[in-house]
Design a protein around this motif. Structure first.
Motif, PDB file in Angstrom:
ATOM      1  N   LEU A 131       0.665  -1.136   0.171  1.00 25.11           N
ATOM      2  CA  LEU A 131      -0.232   0.025   0.046  1.00 25.11           C
ATOM      3  C   LEU A 131       0.931   1.244   0.004  1.00 25.11           C
ATOM      4  O   LEU A 131       0.422   2.277  -0.486  1.00 25.11           O
ATOM      5  CB  LEU A 131      -0.938  -0.055   1.280  1.00 25.11           C
ATOM      6  N   ALA A 132       2.222   0.995   0.383  1.00 22.61           N
ATOM      7  CA  ALA A 132       2.841   2.290   0.215  1.00 22.61           C
ATOM      8  C   ALA A 132       2.994   2.754  -1.120  1.00 22.61           C
ATOM      9  O   ALA A 132       3.527   3.920  -1.311  1.00 22.61           O
ATOM     10  CB  ALA A 132       4.373   1.778   1.024  1.00 22.61           C
ATOM     11  N   SER A 133       2.846   2.030  -2.394  1.00 27.63           N
ATOM     12  CA  SER A 133       2.748   2.297  -3.401  1.00 27.63           C
ATOM     13  C   SER A 133       1.890   3.334  -3.807  1.00 27.63           C
ATOM     14  O   SER A 133       1.952   4.137  -4.678  1.00 27.63           O
ATOM     15  CB  SER A 133       2.857   1.126  -4.422  1.00 27.63           C
ATOM     16  N   THR A 134       0.784   3.507  -3.047  1.00 27.59           N
ATOM     17  CA  THR A 134      -0.316   4.574  -3.205  1.00 27.59           C
ATOM     18  C   THR A 134       0.217   5.885  -2.857  1.00 27.59           C
ATOM     19  O   THR A 134      -0.489   7.028  -3.333  1.00 27.59           O
ATOM     20  CB  THR A 134      -1.501   4.065  -2.279  1.00 27.59           C
ATOM     21  N   ILE A 135       1.228   6.017  -1.996  1.00 31.85           N
ATOM     22  CA  ILE A 135       1.718   7.276  -1.845  1.00 31.85           C
ATOM     23  C   ILE A 135       3.097   7.422  -2.348  1.00 31.85           C
ATOM     24  O   ILE A 135       4.133   7.988  -1.584  1.00 31.85           O
ATOM     25  CB  ILE A 135       1.575   7.609  -0.468  1.00 31.85           C
ATOM     26  N   THR A 136       3.176   7.107  -3.517  1.00 31.76           N
ATOM     27  CA  THR A 136       4.463   7.446  -4.492  1.00 31.76           C
ATOM     28  C   THR A 136       5.748   6.496  -3.998  1.00 31.76           C
ATOM     29  O   THR A 136       6.551   6.862  -4.653  1.00 31.76           O
ATOM     30  CB  THR A 136       4.825   8.841  -4.668  1.00 31.76           C
ATOM     31  N   LEU A 137       5.525   5.670  -2.969  1.00 25.83           N
ATOM     32  CA  LEU A 137       6.695   4.827  -2.873  1.00 25.83           C
ATOM     33  C   LEU A 137       6.797   3.693  -3.849  1.00 25.83           C
ATOM     34  O   LEU A 137       6.201   3.021  -4.094  1.00 25.83           O
ATOM     35  CB  LEU A 137       6.780   4.355  -1.465  1.00 25.83           C
ATOM     36  N   LEU A 138       8.027   3.594  -4.179  1.00 28.31           N
ATOM     37  CA  LEU A 138       8.578   2.727  -5.629  1.00 28.31           C
ATOM     38  C   LEU A 138       8.896   1.275  -4.679  1.00 28.31           C
ATOM     39  O   LEU A 138      10.151   1.028  -4.838  1.00 28.31           O
ATOM     40  CB  LEU A 138       9.516   3.206  -6.435  1.00 28.31           C
ATOM     41  N   GLU A 139       8.192   0.540  -3.987  1.00 28.52           N
ATOM     42  CA  GLU A 139       8.613  -0.957  -3.350  1.00 28.52           C
ATOM     43  C   GLU A 139       8.029  -1.789  -4.502  1.00 28.52           C
ATOM     44  O   GLU A 139       7.817  -1.348  -5.586  1.00 28.52           O
ATOM     45  CB  GLU A 139       8.071  -0.964  -2.191  1.00 28.52           C
ATOM     46  N   LEU A 140       8.012  -2.947  -4.180  1.00 30.18           N
ATOM     47  CA  LEU A 140       7.840  -3.855  -5.183  1.00 30.18           C
ATOM     48  C   LEU A 140       6.508  -3.774  -6.112  1.00 30.18           C
ATOM     49  O   LEU A 140       6.659  -3.678  -7.283  1.00 30.18           O
ATOM     50  CB  LEU A 140       7.764  -5.342  -4.503  1.00 30.18           C
ATOM     51  N   THR A 141       5.405  -3.568  -5.272  1.00 32.01           N
ATOM     52  CA  THR A 141       4.127  -3.149  -6.092  1.00 32.01           C
ATOM     53  C   THR A 141       4.071  -2.027  -6.879  1.00 32.01           C
ATOM     54  O   THR A 141       3.632  -1.851  -8.005  1.00 32.01           O
ATOM     55  CB  THR A 141       2.950  -3.374  -4.919  1.00 32.01           C
ATOM     56  N   GLY A 142       4.688  -1.042  -6.395  1.00 33.67           N
ATOM     57  CA  GLY A 142       5.020   0.172  -7.091  1.00 33.67           C
ATOM     58  C   GLY A 142       5.565   0.186  -8.180  1.00 33.67           C
ATOM     59  O   GLY A 142       5.209   0.636  -9.258  1.00 33.67           O
ATOM     60  N   ILE A 143       6.757  -0.446  -8.307  1.00 33.82           N
ATOM     61  CA  ILE A 143       7.465  -1.011  -9.340  1.00 33.82           C
ATOM     62  C   ILE A 143       6.620  -1.628 -10.614  1.00 33.82           C
ATOM     63  O   ILE A 143       6.594  -1.513 -11.565  1.00 33.82           O
ATOM     64  CB  ILE A 143       8.892  -1.516  -9.238  1.00 33.82           C
ATOM     65  N   ALA A 144       6.023  -2.765  -9.973  1.00 30.70           N
ATOM     66  CA  ALA A 144       5.285  -3.540 -10.657  1.00 30.70           C
ATOM     67  C   ALA A 144       4.120  -2.743 -11.394  1.00 30.70           C
ATOM     68  O   ALA A 144       4.018  -2.976 -12.747  1.00 30.70           O
ATOM     69  CB  ALA A 144       4.739  -4.550  -9.978  1.00 30.70           C
ATOM     70  N   HIS A 145       3.634  -2.032 -10.860  1.00 31.94           N
ATOM     71  CA  HIS A 145       2.446  -0.950 -11.279  1.00 31.94           C
ATOM     72  C   HIS A 145       2.968  -0.293 -12.389  1.00 31.94           C
ATOM     73  O   HIS A 145       2.340  -0.028 -13.651  1.00 31.94           O
ATOM     74  CB  HIS A 145       1.805  -0.181 -10.177  1.00 31.94           C
ATOM     75  N   LYS A 146       4.191   0.331 -12.162  1.00 30.51           N
ATOM     76  CA  LYS A 146       4.856   1.190 -13.378  1.00 30.51           C
ATOM     77  C   LYS A 146       5.059   0.270 -14.567  1.00 30.51           C
ATOM     78  O   LYS A 146       4.837   0.784 -15.674  1.00 30.51           O
ATOM     79  CB  LYS A 146       5.957   1.578 -12.699  1.00 30.51           C
ATOM     80  N   ILE A 147       5.683  -0.762 -14.443  1.00 31.07           N
ATOM     81  CA  ILE A 147       6.156  -1.583 -15.586  1.00 31.07           C
ATOM     82  C   ILE A 147       4.828  -1.806 -16.229  1.00 31.07           C
ATOM     83  O   ILE A 147       4.840  -2.016 -17.484  1.00 31.07           O
ATOM     84  CB  ILE A 147       6.713  -2.854 -15.235  1.00 31.07           C
ATOM     85  N   ILE A 148       3.678  -2.390 -15.513  1.00 37.67           N
ATOM     86  CA  ILE A 148       2.385  -2.631 -16.063  1.00 37.67           C
ATOM     87  C   ILE A 148       1.932  -1.696 -16.972  1.00 37.67           C
ATOM     88  O   ILE A 148       1.271  -1.987 -18.161  1.00 37.67           O
ATOM     89  CB  ILE A 148       1.631  -3.433 -15.141  1.00 37.67           C
ATOM     90  N   SER A 149       1.806  -0.533 -16.242  1.00 39.31           N
ATOM     91  CA  SER A 149       1.059   0.465 -17.103  1.00 39.31           C
ATOM     92  C   SER A 149       2.052   1.039 -18.128  1.00 39.31           C
ATOM     93  O   SER A 149       1.497   1.747 -18.996  1.00 39.31           O
ATOM     94  CB  SER A 149       0.862   1.632 -16.052  1.00 39.31           C
ATOM     95  N   GLU A 150       3.348   0.518 -18.065  1.00 38.97           N
ATOM     96  CA  GLU A 150       3.994   0.977 -19.344  1.00 38.97           C
ATOM     97  C   GLU A 150       4.028  -0.043 -20.484  1.00 38.97           C
ATOM     98  O   GLU A 150       4.040   0.396 -21.699  1.00 38.97           O
ATOM     99  CB  GLU A 150       5.574   1.249 -18.779  1.00 38.97           C
TER     100      GLU A 150
END
Lengths: 233, 243
Positions: B170-189
């Motif tokens: 859930l830290a990815s929802t406040i811009t932190l790029l941990e595992l899920t944050g990075i995964a979300h970034k790669i998926i949306s790219e």
């Protein structure tokens, strides 16, 4: 407090609608989870090796990875999978999973893993002698399920299913990342347009507290109802 | 045929998020535990105001989604001029510290309930025996109650740890790029949701598997009294009985 009033000026009616949306997503996901849970528990108890392995993999994977990741998978990958399936049935148009369906399926699948364990535990809690007695009476499997197993499984599973429901309710907040307007999303919209984030998120917190408190009251009553025929020491 | 080059690239990018994930998990679990013990003791305290404070804290944090707690701290606190002017603002401005604060408060509430269960499961006779020996207060807590309670709470606490590993996503929802944050970034790219999901999911499963194993080992190590005595000791014992 004018902010939270009803009508055009306030956000009261929007938040109320969003609460209904949260409840709708949570209820549908919980029911879907029960379906998956029953299937999973049946598979785990079936003693048919491939089925047991499949169900074990299902509960291990879905309880071990974050819900948010499952939501992203369905949100970005669900449309593609759906188009692939409808294509197999000969439809070549463009179809998409909407945010509501995405949310219900994602949370339903995750909750199914928790429900599986709840139901499996409840089935195992039914005294073996009763099953043997039913068999000795010559009850066909379906009758035995309906008369002996199901009523007791329901009673034993109720406390853990109550926990699963509370989890389900809180997980719906994650659906806000797909843009579905439930409590969390509506609060973010309100926070953005009024520049009062604390007010709105505090409101969201209170709404969730109301939902979870009412649910635990409801489940406590249901448990009392289900236990009404049980002698207490 | 899977695209191994892409999978490998994804793995490399995701692994870069692991240090942040471990920091979030370990700091908030440690701080949450430090918070949970006194809260659990407060919940069992004979002083009503202490009980009320602890109960309301647990009620608030277990009854609301973690996402709400994170947003309240990260976005909500900035609404108040007083907080923005305070000495804490350099910390509360950063998503990193906000995530740690929210995760800590959250796991503190769940942990308190687990430890309370552990304390309540301490056999009353042991507490009485300790009192007879003249132990009371902190000494009783340190020597008798807490060791037994924590040992008892360990299985439930290891589930809480796994929930915390998952909660860091859930830290990815406040811009932190941990595992899920990075995964979300790669998926949306790339829109290759399934492949990224498989790699990220495998990493989470591996972490949780290792964590479960470690906790089981700890449990085993802490409960020699529940195991059969080793063969040598048993032989000695029976030899002693014969003579």
């Amino acid at each position: 407090m004018g902010l939270l009033s009803w009508g055009d000026k306030g956000w009261g009616d929007e938040l109320a609608l969003a609460t209904l949306m949260t409840l709708a997503v949570a209820s549908c996901a919980f029911l879907l989870g029960l379906v998956f849970g029953s299937l999973g528990a049946t598979a785990k108890l079936s003693r048919i090796r491939p089925l047991v392995l499949l169900a074990d993999a299902y509960t291990t994977v879905l309880r071990g990875i974050p819900e948010l990741l499952v939501i992203y998978l369905l949100f970005f990958g669900g449309g593609g999978a759906l188009r692939f399936v409808v294509k197999m049935f000969g439809y070549d148009g463009y179809v998409e999973l909407n945010a509501f369906t995405t949310g219900v399926i994602a949370i339903g699948i995750v909750n199914g893993a928790y429900s599986t364990e709840a139901i499996r535990g409840a089935v195992l809690a039914v005294p073996k002698g009763q099953i043997e007695a039913a068999k000795a009476y010559g009850m066909p499997p379906w009758t035995m399920f309906r008369r002996i197993l199901a009523p007791q499984v329901l009673r034993y599973a109720l406390p853990s299913l109550g926990n699963v429901w509370q989890l389900c309710l809180k997980e719906t907040a994650l659906i806000s990342v797909t843009g579905l307007v439930e409590i969390m999303r509506q609060s973010t919209i309100g926070a953005g347009s009024t520049k009062q984030p604390f007010t709105f998120y505090a409101c969201a917190a209170v709404l969730y507290l109301v939902l979870t408190s009412l649910s635990s009251l409801g489940f406590a009553r249901a448990e009392r109802w289900a236990d009404r025929g049980v002698r207490r020491s | 045929m899977p695209d191994f080059a892409f999978l490998w690239q994804t793995l490399e990018k995701l692994v870069a998020g692991l240090p942040l994930l471990f920091q979030l998990v370990s700091i908030s679990l440690a701080a949450g535990f430090v918070l949970a013990v006194p809260v659990a003791l407060m919940r069992l305290s004979p002083v009503p105001p202490l009980r009320w404070i602890a109960s309301s804290y647990v009620f608030l944090f277990r009854g609301t989604p973690l996402l709400v707690q994170i947003f309240l701290i990260y976005y909500g606190l900035s609404q108040f001029v007083e907080i923005r002017g305070s000495a804490l603002w350099p910390f509360l401005r950063q998503p990193y510290w906000c995530a740690i604060l929210a995760l800590t408060l959250n796991t503190g509430a769940y942990g308190a309930e687990i430890i309370r269960g552990g304390i309540q499961s301490v056999p009353w006779g042991q507490v009485e025996a300790a009192r007879v020996c003249g132990m009371s207060g902190l000494l009783l807590l340190r020597r008798i109650i807490l060791p037994i309670a924590l040992r008892q709470a360990l299985p439930a606490y290891s589930s809480e740890m796994i929930l915390m590993v998952k909660a860091t996503s859930l830290a990815s929802t406040i811009t932190l790029l941990e595992l899920t944050g990075i995964a979300h970034k790669i998926i949306s790219e790339t829109y290759r949701a399934i492949e990224v999901f498989v790699v990220a999911g495998a990493i989470y499963l591996l972490i949780n598997f290792l964590l479960t194993r470690a906790m089981l080992a700890l449990e085993y190590w802490l409960s020699p009294h529940l195991r059969d005595a080793p063969a040598a000791a048993r032989a000695q014992e029976s030899a002693a009985l014969v003579h």
